[in-house]
Design an enzyme around this catalytic site. Structure first.
Site, PDB file in Angstrom:
ATOM      1  N   PRO A  29       0.854  -1.242   0.023  1.00 19.73           N
ATOM      2  CA  PRO A  29       0.128   0.151   0.042  1.00 19.73           C
ATOM      3  C   PRO A  29       0.760   1.383  -0.011  1.00 19.73           C
ATOM      4  O   PRO A  29       1.850   1.285   0.673  1.00 19.73           O
ATOM      5  CB  PRO A  29      -0.668   0.005   1.292  1.00 19.73           C
ATOM      6  CG  PRO A  29       0.077  -1.208   2.123  1.00 19.73           C
ATOM      7  CD  PRO A  29       0.884  -1.875   1.300  1.00 19.73           C
ATOM      8  N   GLN A  85      -6.495  -0.631   2.463  1.00 17.77           N
ATOM      9  CA  GLN A  85      -5.939   0.005   3.834  1.00 17.77           C
ATOM     10  C   GLN A  85      -6.443   1.024   4.237  1.00 17.77           C
ATOM     11  O   GLN A  85      -6.875   1.944   3.431  1.00 17.77           O
ATOM     12  CB  GLN A  85      -4.209   0.202   3.491  1.00 17.77           C
ATOM     13  CG  GLN A  85      -3.596   0.667   4.595  1.00 17.77           C
ATOM     14  CD  GLN A  85      -2.315   0.922   4.499  1.00 17.77           C
ATOM     15  OE1 GLN A  85      -2.209   2.152   4.182  1.00 17.77           O
ATOM     16  NE2 GLN A  85      -1.521   0.102   4.765  1.00 17.77           N
ATOM     17  N   CYS A 115       2.656   4.188   8.736  1.00 19.10           N
ATOM     18  CA  CYS A 115       2.887   5.374   8.330  1.00 19.10           C
ATOM     19  C   CYS A 115       3.431   6.524   9.471  1.00 19.10           C
ATOM     20  O   CYS A 115       2.719   6.718  10.427  1.00 19.10           O
ATOM     21  CB  CYS A 115       1.334   6.026   7.669  1.00 19.10           C
ATOM     22  SG  CYS A 115       1.874   7.602   6.773  1.00 19.10           S
ATOM     23  N   ASN A 215       8.820  -6.263   4.266  1.00 19.22           N
ATOM     24  CA  ASN A 215       8.842  -5.125   3.278  1.00 19.22           C
ATOM     25  C   ASN A 215      10.091  -4.187   3.378  1.00 19.22           C
ATOM     26  O   ASN A 215      10.356  -4.116   4.591  1.00 19.22           O
ATOM     27  CB  ASN A 215       7.379  -4.337   3.716  1.00 19.22           C
ATOM     28  CG  ASN A 215       7.202  -3.095   3.159  1.00 19.22           C
ATOM     29  OD1 ASN A 215       7.059  -2.060   3.655  1.00 19.22           O
ATOM     30  ND2 ASN A 215       7.368  -2.846   1.644  1.00 19.22           N
ATOM     31  N   GLY A 216      10.411  -3.738   2.291  1.00 11.89           N
ATOM     32  CA  GLY A 216      11.555  -2.718   2.452  1.00 11.89           C
ATOM     33  C   GLY A 216      12.845  -3.092   1.721  1.00 11.89           C
ATOM     34  O   GLY A 216      13.288  -4.306   1.864  1.00 11.89           O
ATOM     35  N   GLY A 239       7.013  -2.355  -2.889  1.00 10.22           N
ATOM     36  CA  GLY A 239       6.470  -0.867  -3.038  1.00 10.22           C
ATOM     37  C   GLY A 239       7.196  -0.142  -4.186  1.00 10.22           C
ATOM     38  O   GLY A 239       6.560  -0.186  -5.363  1.00 10.22           O
TER      39      GLY A 239
END
Length: 341
Positions: A29, A85, A115, A215-216, A239
């Protein structure tokens, strides 16, 4: 982990709650970037397990009109693999939003506890909820009680570099009813200024029995292999690399290699899809948010980015694409991080 074994793992179906995903890679997202036009372009290449919307306000979702909303908007055909989301600090309001999402037919709902943008955190939402793990868990609990679709939680390490605390939060989220976790192993204040710490993903994975997606900074195949080998995570959430290369899912799952035409074709396709769903002014705004990540593919990407975003109309953008790709620019094996910030 070998390349062949990695391909086998990411192509092995996985159940989240009672729903099956075909591959273990999905679109992360991304606020202002994972919009309906970009998702349609990504879907043309295929091979993702799930797509995620950008952040939607839980207060707005129960009353949003998809025909006019800028973010709570989707194609009917993507609902079977689309997760919405939401963000917000109130458990009851998050639960009401989740009910609307289930009614509309989404695959699942994702709770944003990651976030770290100031405007979101000042309202007690996003990563701010990591300061109050019990409240975050209560949000998960009330959402779980409100819907039967899969419930995802996206979160970071926390506000301090304490992986044990992240593992504790993961346990709380699982106990509260989360069906899968998407973990970004950076502390909130860093945003993306420091490398993610893969070992934190391993701590979270070892703390729970539900699927954990890392993630990352997965930008090339080796990054994905290393992350899954070092952490044991169940899959990857991609992402910025998807913005750079919308075919990344096809590349990692079936070895798809684009020819040089894929780059200008992708940029042109984005201009058309944005106008399909938005007026020109807003479409150009979204296009200019997309282009820095797209330009990260190229040597001298900053200059290419500058050339691609000149002007104020979509015709200007298309003319720029034609000019830039008259002579195909040199590509980079690993996209430029300076354009990914």
């Amino acid at each position: 982990m070998t390349t062949d074994y990695f391909s086998t793992i990411v192509n092995t179906p996985l159940f989240i709650r009672d729903k099956k995903i075909s591959t273990r890679l999905f679109l992360a997202p991304m606020a202002g970037l994972g919009h309906i036009a970009f998702r349609e372009m990504t879907a043309r290449f295929g091979r993702f397990g799930l797509l995620f919307t950008g952040m939607c306000s839980a207060r707005a979702v129960p009353h949003e009109n998809p025909e006019t909303s800028l973010v709570f908007k989707w194609r009917k055909q993507e609902l079977p693999f689309l997760v919405c989301q939401i963000f917000g600090p109130e458990p009851d309001i998050m639960a009401e939003a989740a009910k609307r999402i289930e009614t509309e037919g989404f695959f699942g709902v994702d709770l944003n506890f990651g976030c770290s943008v100031a405007a979101i955190c000042k309202k007690g939402s996003g990563a701010a909820l990591l300061k109050t793990p019990d409240l975050a868990a209560e949000i998960v609990r009330q959402v779980r009680q409100a819907v039967s679709i899969p419930v995802f939680v996206k979160f970071r390490t926390g506000w301090e570099n304490n992986p044990a605390a992240a593992a504790d939060m993961a346990e709380k989220f699982e106990a509260a009813g989360a069906d899968a976790l998407v973990f970004h192993p950076r502390v909130a204040p860093d945003r993306r200024s420091r490398p993610p710490l893969r070992q934190h993903i391993a701590r979270v994975k070892n703390a729970v029995s539900i699927p954990v997606f890392g993630n990352g900074n997965t930008f090339i195949r080796k990054d994905g292999i290393d992350t899954m080998a070092e952490t044991g995570c169940d899959g990857l959430s991609l992402g910025r690399i998807a913005l750079s290369k919308p075919w990344i899912f096809a590349s990692l799952t079936r070895g798809f290699v684009p020819d040089s035409s894929a780059y200008p074709d992708t940029a042109m396709t984005m201009t058309r899809l944005l106008l399909k769903y938005h007026d020109e002014k807003y479409g150009v705004k979204l296009y200019k948010k997309f282009i820095p990540c797209f330009s990260a593919n190229f040597k001298f990407g900053h200059e290419i980015c500058r050339q691609l975003i000149k002007g104020e109309t979509m015709d200007d953008m298309r003319s720029n694409i034609e000019t830039v790709f008259q002579t195909f620019p040199e590509t980079l094996k690993r996209p430029s991080l300076n354009l990914f910030t």
